[in-house]
Enzyme design. Structure first.
Site, PDB file in Angstrom:
ATOM      1  N   HIS A  22       0.842  -1.196   0.000  1.00  0.00           N
ATOM      2  CA  HIS A  22       0.000   0.000   0.000  1.00  0.00           C
ATOM      3  C   HIS A  22       0.879   1.248   0.000  1.00  0.00           C
ATOM      4  O   HIS A  22       1.809   1.363   0.794  1.00  0.00           O
ATOM      5  CB  HIS A  22      -0.915  -0.009   1.229  1.00  0.00           C
ATOM      6  CG  HIS A  22      -1.680   1.246   1.387  1.00  0.00           C
ATOM      7  ND1 HIS A  22      -1.483   2.095   2.452  1.00  0.00           N
ATOM      8  CD2 HIS A  22      -2.621   1.817   0.609  1.00  0.00           C
ATOM      9  CE1 HIS A  22      -2.290   3.137   2.317  1.00  0.00           C
ATOM     10  NE2 HIS A  22      -2.988   2.979   1.209  1.00  0.00           N
ATOM     11  N   ASP A  30       6.638   5.943 -21.692  1.00  0.00           N
ATOM     12  CA  ASP A  30       6.736   5.787 -23.144  1.00  0.00           C
ATOM     13  C   ASP A  30       8.119   5.277 -23.557  1.00  0.00           C
ATOM     14  O   ASP A  30       9.013   5.126 -22.714  1.00  0.00           O
ATOM     15  CB  ASP A  30       6.370   7.096 -23.849  1.00  0.00           C
ATOM     16  CG  ASP A  30       7.294   8.257 -23.532  1.00  0.00           C
ATOM     17  OD1 ASP A  30       8.533   8.064 -23.440  1.00  0.00           O
ATOM     18  OD2 ASP A  30       6.796   9.388 -23.389  1.00  0.00           O
ATOM     19  N   TYR A 130       5.635  12.459 -23.912  1.00  0.00           N
ATOM     20  CA  TYR A 130       4.960  12.818 -22.662  1.00  0.00           C
ATOM     21  C   TYR A 130       3.842  11.836 -22.304  1.00  0.00           C
ATOM     22  O   TYR A 130       2.890  12.180 -21.620  1.00  0.00           O
ATOM     23  CB  TYR A 130       4.414  14.251 -22.714  1.00  0.00           C
ATOM     24  CG  TYR A 130       5.424  15.255 -23.193  1.00  0.00           C
ATOM     25  CD1 TYR A 130       6.508  15.608 -22.402  1.00  0.00           C
ATOM     26  CD2 TYR A 130       5.319  15.822 -24.453  1.00  0.00           C
ATOM     27  CE1 TYR A 130       7.457  16.514 -22.844  1.00  0.00           C
ATOM     28  CE2 TYR A 130       6.260  16.729 -24.915  1.00  0.00           C
ATOM     29  CZ  TYR A 130       7.329  17.068 -24.100  1.00  0.00           C
ATOM     30  OH  TYR A 130       8.271  17.970 -24.550  1.00  0.00           O
ATOM     31  N   ASN A 132       3.288   9.314 -20.129  1.00  0.00           N
ATOM     32  CA  ASN A 132       3.775   8.689 -18.909  1.00  0.00           C
ATOM     33  C   ASN A 132       2.749   8.874 -17.797  1.00  0.00           C
ATOM     34  O   ASN A 132       2.126   9.929 -17.684  1.00  0.00           O
ATOM     35  CB  ASN A 132       5.089   9.340 -18.474  1.00  0.00           C
ATOM     36  CG  ASN A 132       6.102   9.399 -19.587  1.00  0.00           C
ATOM     37  OD1 ASN A 132       6.527   8.378 -20.104  1.00  0.00           O
ATOM     38  ND2 ASN A 132       6.485  10.599 -19.979  1.00  0.00           N
TER      39      ASN A 132
END
Length: 160
Positions: A22, A30, A130, A132
């Protein structure tokens, strides 16, 4: 292959997701992301785009509901609120699995630093820039009495 599991969930990836606790985070990045440099543990899923991988991971990973923000995405340079089509796809995918959670943009170094601290990084072959995302693992709550209409038969799991 296993029944009911997305085939993109490789043995290494399933083991990593199961081993996470947890609050641990996993990044899905990418093909241009410096995964080898930033990952404590790197899992490669070459030949796959980010959205199918994200969908597979979200099919089994609980998202943390103890914190206000648990899903993060990278931004286009320093433009925090700009959404490329890939960001819209990421947000849509997350909304299908976690409709009450927002995808929070993190600019540049904030995103990179969070990836470096993540439990693991999944490197895809996503060609878009970008593309991600970071997911923070939650918990599976124990079942309460009466949760199921039919109670499970008591079986000793160690009797063969």
């Amino acid at each position: 292959m296993l029944k009911g599991l997305n085939p993109l969930l490789s043995p290494d990836l399933l083991s990593t997701l199961r081993a996470m606790g947890h609050g641990d985070e996993i990044a899905i990045v990418d093909g241009n992301y410096p995964g080898v440099e930033h990952a404590r543990r790197l899992i490669r899923l070459d030949g796959h785009g980010i959205v199918p991988v994200l969908d597979a991971v979200l099919s089994v990973l609980p998202i943390d509901d103890f914190v206000p923000d648990a899903i993060f995405r990278s931004t286009v340079k320093a433009e925090r609120d700009k959404l490329d089509p890939v960001h819209e796809e990421i947000i849509d995918c997350c909304a299908r699995h976690e409709p009450h959670r927002q995808v929070v943009p993190l600019v540049g170094a904030d995103f990179y630093n969070r990836v470096r601290a993540a439990h693991a990084v999944i490197q895809t072959s996503e060609p878009r820039l970008y593309a991600n995302v970071i997911l923070r693992k939650g918990v599976i709550y124990p079942e309460q009495a009466g949760d199921h209409a039919v109670e499970k038969a008591e079986v000793d799991p160690f009797t063969y």
